[in-house]
Design a protein around this motif. Sequence first.
Motif, short mmCIF file in Angstrom:
data_model
loop_
_atom_site.label_atom_id
_atom_site.label_comp_id
_atom_site.label_asym_id
_atom_site.label_seq_id
_atom_site.Cartn_x
_atom_site.Cartn_y
_atom_site.Cartn_z
N TYR A 166 0.80 -1.02 0.08
CA TYR A 166 0.05 0.00 -0.10
C TYR A 166 1.00 1.36 -0.09
CZ TYR A 166 0.81 0.55 4.95
OH TYR A 166 1.41 0.67 6.28
N LEU A 167 2.06 1.22 0.36
CA LEU A 167 2.90 2.08 0.24
C LEU A 167 3.36 2.63 -0.99
CD1 LEU A 167 5.73 1.27 3.02
CD2 LEU A 167 3.80 2.97 3.24
N ASN A 168 3.23 1.85 -2.36
CA ASN A 168 3.32 2.17 -3.64
C ASN A 168 2.49 3.37 -3.96
OD1 ASN A 168 5.53 0.47 -3.65
ND2 ASN A 168 3.96 -1.35 -4.67
N GLU A 169 1.13 3.68 -3.40
CA GLU A 169 0.31 4.63 -3.79
C GLU A 169 0.37 5.92 -2.88
OE1 GLU A 169 -1.34 1.19 -2.95
OE2 GLU A 169 -0.82 0.87 -5.11
N GLU A 170 1.33 5.99 -1.83
CA GLU A 170 1.80 7.00 -1.22
C GLU A 170 2.31 8.07 -1.93
OE1 GLU A 170 1.09 9.20 1.89
OE2 GLU A 170 0.48 7.25 2.20
N ASP A 171 1.65 9.18 -1.99
CA ASP A 171 2.41 10.32 -2.78
C ASP A 171 3.63 11.03 -2.00
OD1 ASP A 171 0.72 11.54 -1.09
OD2 ASP A 171 0.20 13.10 -2.25
N ARG A 172 3.78 10.98 -0.88
CA ARG A 172 4.76 11.49 -0.11
C ARG A 172 6.04 10.70 -0.08
NH1 ARG A 172 1.26 12.07 5.36
NH2 ARG A 172 0.63 9.84 4.71
N LEU A 173 6.20 9.44 -0.75
CA LEU A 173 7.34 8.61 -0.63
C LEU A 173 7.91 8.80 -1.96
CD1 LEU A 173 6.32 5.32 1.27
CD2 LEU A 173 8.15 6.85 1.65
N LEU A 174 9.27 8.65 -1.95
CA LEU A 174 10.03 8.60 -3.02
C LEU A 174 10.14 7.06 -3.39
CD1 LEU A 174 12.56 11.46 -2.94
CD2 LEU A 174 10.53 11.39 -4.38
N ARG A 175 10.74 6.32 -2.39
CA ARG A 175 11.14 4.71 -2.47
C ARG A 175 11.00 4.51 -1.24
NH1 ARG A 175 11.49 5.87 -7.18
NH2 ARG A 175 13.31 5.50 -8.52
N TRP A 176 10.72 2.99 -0.88
CA TRP A 176 10.64 2.21 0.28
C TRP A 176 11.37 1.06 0.02
CZ3 TRP A 176 8.08 -2.46 1.02
CH2 TRP A 176 7.19 -2.66 -0.01
N LEU A 177 11.64 0.48 1.03
CA LEU A 177 12.64 -0.88 0.94
C LEU A 177 12.60 -1.47 2.30
CD1 LEU A 177 14.75 -2.49 -0.61
CD2 LEU A 177 16.37 -1.30 0.40
#
Length: 146
Positions: free
Chosen positions: A81-92
Amino acid sequence: MPLYDCMLLLKPHVEKAALMDLVARVGRHVYRRNGVLTDMKSSGKIYLGYGIKKLDWRYYQGQLMQMTMMITSNFNKELHYLNEEDRLLRWLLVKHRDTKYGPEFISEDDAKGELNKIPRTSFYHKEAEEDEDDDEEEYEEEEIKE
């Protein structure tokens, strides 16, 4: 449960309240899955090695957050669900390998003699004594020249 690091790279202009809201949301998700959030670190604004292009801009800076957690191994699939977060550039999400914790770590005999391997005289103290001697010789040479 294995230990994981969740790295979140946010856009540089995101306010602290929005950043804490996102971190709290991930933390609540961990607790709902009977996990434990063990550590949280913020590296603040960092400069990126290359620009990350998003729909609105190309970013050369970001805010880096690291969350360490103990959670089940299928938790990776639940973070999408973090893929749709507009505040994030990347997550790992990174799994710690060969990490011992719990009763296995306490009964481990591997590290008991580690402190005995360190010599009693410190390497740094010897250098400091040598440096002091060099300074005295320089003073004596300056006095002779004058």
